[in-house]
Every structure is written in C-alpha cells, then in structure tokens.
Design a protein around this motif. Structure first.
Motif, PDB file in Angstrom:
ATOM      1  N   GLY A  73     -19.845   3.288 -18.328  1.00  0.00           N
ATOM      2  CA  GLY A  73     -18.941   4.125 -18.871  1.00  0.00           C
ATOM      3  C   GLY A  73     -19.054   4.546 -20.276  1.00  0.00           C
ATOM      4  N   PHE A  74     -20.049   4.208 -21.059  1.00  0.00           N
ATOM      5  CA  PHE A  74     -20.410   4.215 -22.505  1.00  0.00           C
ATOM      6  C   PHE A  74     -21.501   5.102 -22.505  1.00  0.00           C
ATOM      7  N   SER A  75     -21.710   5.876 -23.583  1.00  0.00           N
ATOM      8  CA  SER A  75     -22.724   6.746 -23.848  1.00  0.00           C
ATOM      9  C   SER A  75     -22.990   6.590 -25.418  1.00  0.00           C
ATOM     10  N   PHE A  76     -24.300   6.289 -25.755  1.00  0.00           N
ATOM     11  CA  PHE A  76     -24.765   5.966 -27.116  1.00  0.00           C
ATOM     12  C   PHE A  76     -25.625   6.700 -27.424  1.00  0.00           C
ATOM     13  N   THR A  77     -26.034   7.135 -28.753  1.00  0.00           N
ATOM     14  CA  THR A  77     -27.016   7.791 -29.584  1.00  0.00           C
ATOM     15  C   THR A  77     -28.126   6.893 -29.935  1.00  0.00           C
ATOM     16  N   ALA A  78     -27.955   5.538 -30.213  1.00  0.00           N
ATOM     17  CA  ALA A  78     -28.976   4.754 -30.546  1.00  0.00           C
ATOM     18  C   ALA A  78     -28.569   3.060 -29.966  1.00  0.00           C
ATOM     19  N   ILE A  79     -29.578   2.412 -29.768  1.00  0.00           N
ATOM     20  CA  ILE A  79     -29.390   0.997 -29.268  1.00  0.00           C
ATOM     21  C   ILE A  79     -30.536   0.101 -29.855  1.00  0.00           C
ATOM     22  N   SER A  80     -29.930  -1.179 -30.078  1.00  0.00           N
ATOM     23  CA  SER A  80     -30.888  -2.112 -30.596  1.00  0.00           C
ATOM     24  C   SER A  80     -30.890  -3.398 -29.912  1.00  0.00           C
ATOM     25  N   ARG A  81     -31.788  -3.877 -29.299  1.00  0.00           N
ATOM     26  CA  ARG A  81     -31.849  -5.448 -28.540  1.00  0.00           C
ATOM     27  C   ARG A  81     -32.296  -6.263 -29.499  1.00  0.00           C
ATOM     28  N   SER A  82     -31.386  -7.271 -29.667  1.00  0.00           N
ATOM     29  CA  SER A  82     -31.587  -8.633 -30.599  1.00  0.00           C
ATOM     30  C   SER A  82     -32.971  -9.347 -30.348  1.00  0.00           C
ATOM     31  N   LYS A  83     -33.606  -9.448 -31.638  1.00  0.00           N
ATOM     32  CA  LYS A  83     -34.721 -10.181 -31.512  1.00  0.00           C
ATOM     33  C   LYS A  83     -34.697 -11.610 -30.966  1.00  0.00           C
ATOM     34  N   GLY A  84     -33.498 -12.216 -31.115  1.00  0.00           N
ATOM     35  CA  GLY A  84     -33.402 -13.450 -30.232  1.00  0.00           C
ATOM     36  C   GLY A  84     -33.204 -13.422 -28.813  1.00  0.00           C
ATOM     37  N   GLY A  85     -32.941 -12.212 -28.507  1.00  0.00           N
ATOM     38  CA  GLY A  85     -32.692 -11.763 -26.917  1.00  0.00           C
ATOM     39  C   GLY A  85     -31.566 -12.154 -26.343  1.00  0.00           C
ATOM     40  N   PHE A  86     -30.469 -12.278 -26.924  1.00  0.00           N
ATOM     41  CA  PHE A  86     -29.096 -12.786 -26.342  1.00  0.00           C
ATOM     42  C   PHE A  86     -27.958 -11.729 -26.737  1.00  0.00           C
ATOM     43  N   PHE A  87     -28.355 -10.535 -27.396  1.00  0.00           N
ATOM     44  CA  PHE A  87     -27.195  -9.538 -27.374  1.00  0.00           C
ATOM     45  C   PHE A  87     -27.746  -8.331 -27.843  1.00  0.00           C
ATOM     46  N   ALA A  88     -26.997  -7.105 -27.644  1.00  0.00           N
ATOM     47  CA  ALA A  88     -27.498  -5.892 -28.039  1.00  0.00           C
ATOM     48  C   ALA A  88     -26.432  -5.201 -28.681  1.00  0.00           C
ATOM     49  N   CYS A  89     -26.628  -4.010 -29.424  1.00  0.00           N
ATOM     50  CA  CYS A  89     -25.552  -3.301 -30.185  1.00  0.00           C
ATOM     51  C   CYS A  89     -26.093  -1.783 -30.150  1.00  0.00           C
ATOM     52  N   ALA A  90     -25.029  -0.964 -30.074  1.00  0.00           N
ATOM     53  CA  ALA A  90     -25.403   0.489 -29.960  1.00  0.00           C
ATOM     54  C   ALA A  90     -24.282   1.379 -30.633  1.00  0.00           C
ATOM     55  N   VAL A  91     -24.728   2.574 -31.081  1.00  0.00           N
ATOM     56  CA  VAL A  91     -23.788   3.505 -31.668  1.00  0.00           C
ATOM     57  C   VAL A  91     -23.382   4.594 -30.952  1.00  0.00           C
ATOM     58  N   GLN A  92     -22.161   5.327 -30.977  1.00  0.00           N
ATOM     59  CA  GLN A  92     -21.743   6.283 -30.470  1.00  0.00           C
ATOM     60  C   GLN A  92     -22.019   7.420 -31.167  1.00  0.00           C
ATOM     61  N   SER A  93     -21.647   8.711 -30.663  1.00  0.00           N
ATOM     62  CA  SER A  93     -22.057   9.885 -31.482  1.00  0.00           C
ATOM     63  C   SER A  93     -21.211  10.040 -32.695  1.00  0.00           C
ATOM     64  N   GLN A  94     -19.763   9.413 -32.679  1.00  0.00           N
ATOM     65  CA  GLN A  94     -18.944   9.673 -33.727  1.00  0.00           C
ATOM     66  C   GLN A  94     -18.975   8.362 -34.785  1.00  0.00           C
ATOM     67  N   GLY A  95     -20.056   7.670 -34.387  1.00  0.00           N
ATOM     68  CA  GLY A  95     -20.261   6.378 -35.369  1.00  0.00           C
ATOM     69  C   GLY A  95     -19.661   5.176 -35.083  1.00  0.00           C
ATOM     70  N   GLN A  96     -19.106   4.879 -33.934  1.00  0.00           N
ATOM     71  CA  GLN A  96     -18.376   3.938 -33.543  1.00  0.00           C
ATOM     72  C   GLN A  96     -19.638   2.795 -32.915  1.00  0.00           C
ATOM     73  N   GLY A  97     -19.587   1.608 -33.656  1.00  0.00           N
ATOM     74  CA  GLY A  97     -20.485   0.648 -33.145  1.00  0.00           C
ATOM     75  C   GLY A  97     -19.965  -0.556 -32.172  1.00  0.00           C
ATOM     76  N   TYR A  98     -20.873  -0.655 -31.157  1.00  0.00           N
ATOM     77  CA  TYR A  98     -20.552  -1.682 -30.007  1.00  0.00           C
ATOM     78  C   TYR A  98     -21.631  -2.690 -30.012  1.00  0.00           C
ATOM     79  N   CYS A  99     -21.135  -3.867 -29.637  1.00  0.00           N
ATOM     80  CA  CYS A  99     -22.088  -4.982 -29.257  1.00  0.00           C
ATOM     81  C   CYS A  99     -21.693  -5.740 -28.134  1.00  0.00           C
ATOM     82  N   TRP A 100     -22.647  -6.418 -27.419  1.00  0.00           N
ATOM     83  CA  TRP A 100     -22.307  -6.995 -26.304  1.00  0.00           C
ATOM     84  C   TRP A 100     -23.444  -8.321 -25.968  1.00  0.00           C
ATOM     85  N   GLY A 101     -23.148  -9.231 -25.311  1.00  0.00           N
ATOM     86  CA  GLY A 101     -24.064 -10.524 -25.000  1.00  0.00           C
ATOM     87  C   GLY A 101     -23.447 -11.627 -25.621  1.00  0.00           C
ATOM     88  N   GLY A 102     -24.243 -12.589 -25.981  1.00  0.00           N
ATOM     89  CA  GLY A 102     -23.865 -13.880 -26.644  1.00  0.00           C
ATOM     90  C   GLY A 102     -23.368 -13.423 -27.863  1.00  0.00           C
TER      91      GLY A 102
END
Length: 355
Positions: free
Chosen positions: A43-72
């Motif tokens: 249900g989400f669409s992003f322009t950029a994604i970043s997977r954490s170096k610890g490996g437990f969460f990820a964050c991404a940005v939508q086209s209007q500049g909203q930031g989202y994160c999920w995981g630990g």
C-alpha cells in the motif's frame, strides 16, 4: 537497493518495496528468514529506501517528502516517539519534507529539502549529532547550523557533505572513522574531515571505516579509520589511519559500498573492484577464503553494474538491465545463494539502482 547486516531491501519501478534475508518478522513475514524478495510495506510507494546496518529496521521516503520507518524500535530508531517495533511503516515525527533518510545500526538521519540534518534513535556515541549522548525518539536537529547536500550513515557514525564539498562527521571515533585527526573516541557534534579535501560523495561504513570520492582529481578515492585487515584499500593492513589517505589504485570511482572488513568500488568504466578481508567470499575473487587483499582488485567473474551495495559480509549489484546479483556470506538468505562470485537474485522483481 539498500543492504543491512544480513538483508537487502529494494524498490521496483513503481516504488514498491521488497526485502530478503534475515529478521523477516520486521516486514510482517510469517518466517524470520526470507530466501527470495518478499513484498513489504504493502500500500506504500517510495522514492528512496534505506536498510539499517544493524539489520532490524528500514526507513523510506515518499514523493512528497514524508518519511516512514518500520521494524525494531527499542532505541527510538523509527522516529515516531515510541520504543515499540512495528511491521507496518509509521510516519517519522517531523513536518519538514525529507529528501532522503539514511540508517545506521540503531539510528537514522533525514535530510530536509532545505539541507538541514535531523537525526533520531540510539545516541550513545553521539551518532545523532545534537551535542548529547541521549537517545532521541523523535528527530532532532544536528548542531552547528550546517546545510548539507548529502548525508550518509555508518554503523555508529554519520557524515554529511556541504555544497562546497567540505565533509563533517559525528559519532563513534574509536578507530578514527570521523577523519578529524582527533583522538577522542566519540563526538556528539559534527567535526570537519581534516586534510582540506573536497568530496563529491562520502561513505561511512562498518567497524569505524569511512571512504570518500573527491572532487579533484575527479573520482579519486580516499579512506580512513580501521585498517586491521586492509579494509581501507591503501595497500597495507595495520593500525587505524586517522586522516584521509588515497586508496592504492589509479582507478577512479563513482560509488563505494563498505561491508564489515571489506569494501567494493564501482569504477567510472563500470568495473567493480573489491579489497579487504575475503573471509566469506565477499571480494568475489579466485583467492582462498580468509585471504586479505589490501588494494582494489577486480571481480574474478566480472559483471557490469550500475550500482552496488554491501551488507555485513556480502555485496550486491544491479546491472543496466536491472538484474540484481549478490555474492559472499549467505547468512539468513541475504545473498540468496552461497557464492564467491556474483549470481542473480532469485526473483522476477526488477529493482532500481542502489540508494
């Protein structure tokens, strides 16, 4: 693509996210290890994604500049004011439009459309950069009134480049990964990378290593920090190097991916060269496991990539035809094959280049 310690996430041409490797519970998967790309954040669409170096969460940005994160979320790394985890993306608590988010082990930073750096999460070594060592559950401004053109996060340190090419880093400095020449083991505020170099791109990595591509001569690579197994690519292995040193090569680079004790660089001619510790085949060369290579060396089975990323003990690349290859340690399926040479990822999903 963006690689974490034992996993990879990517965006397809429609901005839909898919991930594979370890800790699938973060993505709402019924199993912890995902052996081929699994659709996440439906249900989400992003322009950029970043997977954490610890490996437990990820964050991404939508086209209007909203930031989202999920995981630990135990260190506030989701940036939503909570220490709870969430398998569904939650909005980062800032009204500033974000152009990018970068993730370390348990911290993250966002770059606003005006070049302001906001960070959150674990801050025990100053990786949030707000002048304290207190974890932050929501984004706070990095001190110093800096305006950055680029941000990048290492495992426990963060770096930014200003419009004039000057670089600043903050956080862990036990192996001199900040490049400031200071002998303190951490800095809660940005310190300038010493040497007078102007950088086009910067790449903080694992275990106190940082590399940067300079503006002049264009594409020349400099690295600093931990060099116990030749992971700086300067030709030798030895004590940490506190200031930027030119990599032992005449090659020029467009991109660098730093894993744990190794690095790979994408040259301006489209070749990939790797260096450091070949403990699990992460150098993708016809050399014995555990061999140390102190200078950039081409892959033994060359594949022309347009972008590359590195996890803790593996690396991946995307070709111009949008085919994804990975090599190295296959812990938790991060590579999708146990390999010392690039092999296609098992998926029909077509990923963009790395972020």
């Amino acid at each position: 693509l963006s690689a974490g310690a034992y996993s990879v996430c990517g965006l397809d041409s429609n901005g839909k996210a898919a991930c594979w490797g370890g800790f699938g519970w973060e993505w709402g998967s019924p199993v912890n290890t995902i052996l081929s790309p699994y659709s996440t954040a439906p249900g989400f669409s992003f322009t950029a994604i970043s997977r954490s170096k610890g490996g437990f969460f990820a964050c991404a940005v939508q086209s209007q500049g909203q930031g989202y994160c999920w995981g630990g979320g135990w260190n506030g790394q989701l940036g939503n004011g909570s220490t709870n985890g969430n398998s569904v993306p939650s909005r980062v608590a800032t009204s500033d439009p974000l152009s990018s988010i970068v993730t370390g082990s348990d911290h993250a930073c966002g770059l606003t459309s005006l070049g302001k750096a906001l960070c959150w999460g674990e801050n025990n070594v100053g990786q949030v950069g707000d002048g304290t060592f207190e974890r932050r559950l929501t984004p706070v401004a990095v001190t110093g009134n800096h305006t950055f053109a680029q941000l990048a996060a290492g495992q426990r340190h963060t770096c930014g480049i200003k419009a004039d090419g000057t670089a600043f880093c903050w956080g862990a400095n036990g192996f001199f990964g900040l490049g400031s020449g200071l002998t303190v083991d951490r800095s809660a505020t940005p310190v300038a990378v010493a040497g007078g170099l102007k950088f086009a791109k910067i790449f903080p990595g694992y275990d106190g290593v940082t590399c940067g591509i300079v503006v002049t001569p264009a594409g020349k690579l400099y690295c600093w920090g931990n060099n116990g197994v030749g992971q700086l690519g300067v030709g030798t292995a030895g004590p940490p190097i506190p200031l930027p040193v030119a990599v032992n090569s005449t090659l020029t680079f467009t991109q660098v991916a730093l894993g744990w004790q190794f690095g790979c660089g994408l040259t301006t001619t489209g070749q990939t060269h790797c260096w450091g510790n070949n403990g699990y085949g992460e150098l993708a060369q016809s050399i014995p496991i555990g061999t140390i290579t102190g200078s950039p060396t081409p892959l033994s089975a060359p594949v022309a990539f347009v972008s590359i990323v590195a996890g803790e003990r593996f690396a991946c690349g995307v070709t111009d035809a949008k085919v994804t290859y990975c090599w190295g340690l296959n812990r938790m399926g991060s590579v999708t094959a146990r390999l010392q040479a690039p092999s296609p990822v098992s998926t029909s999903t077509v990923f963009r280049g790395s972020r």
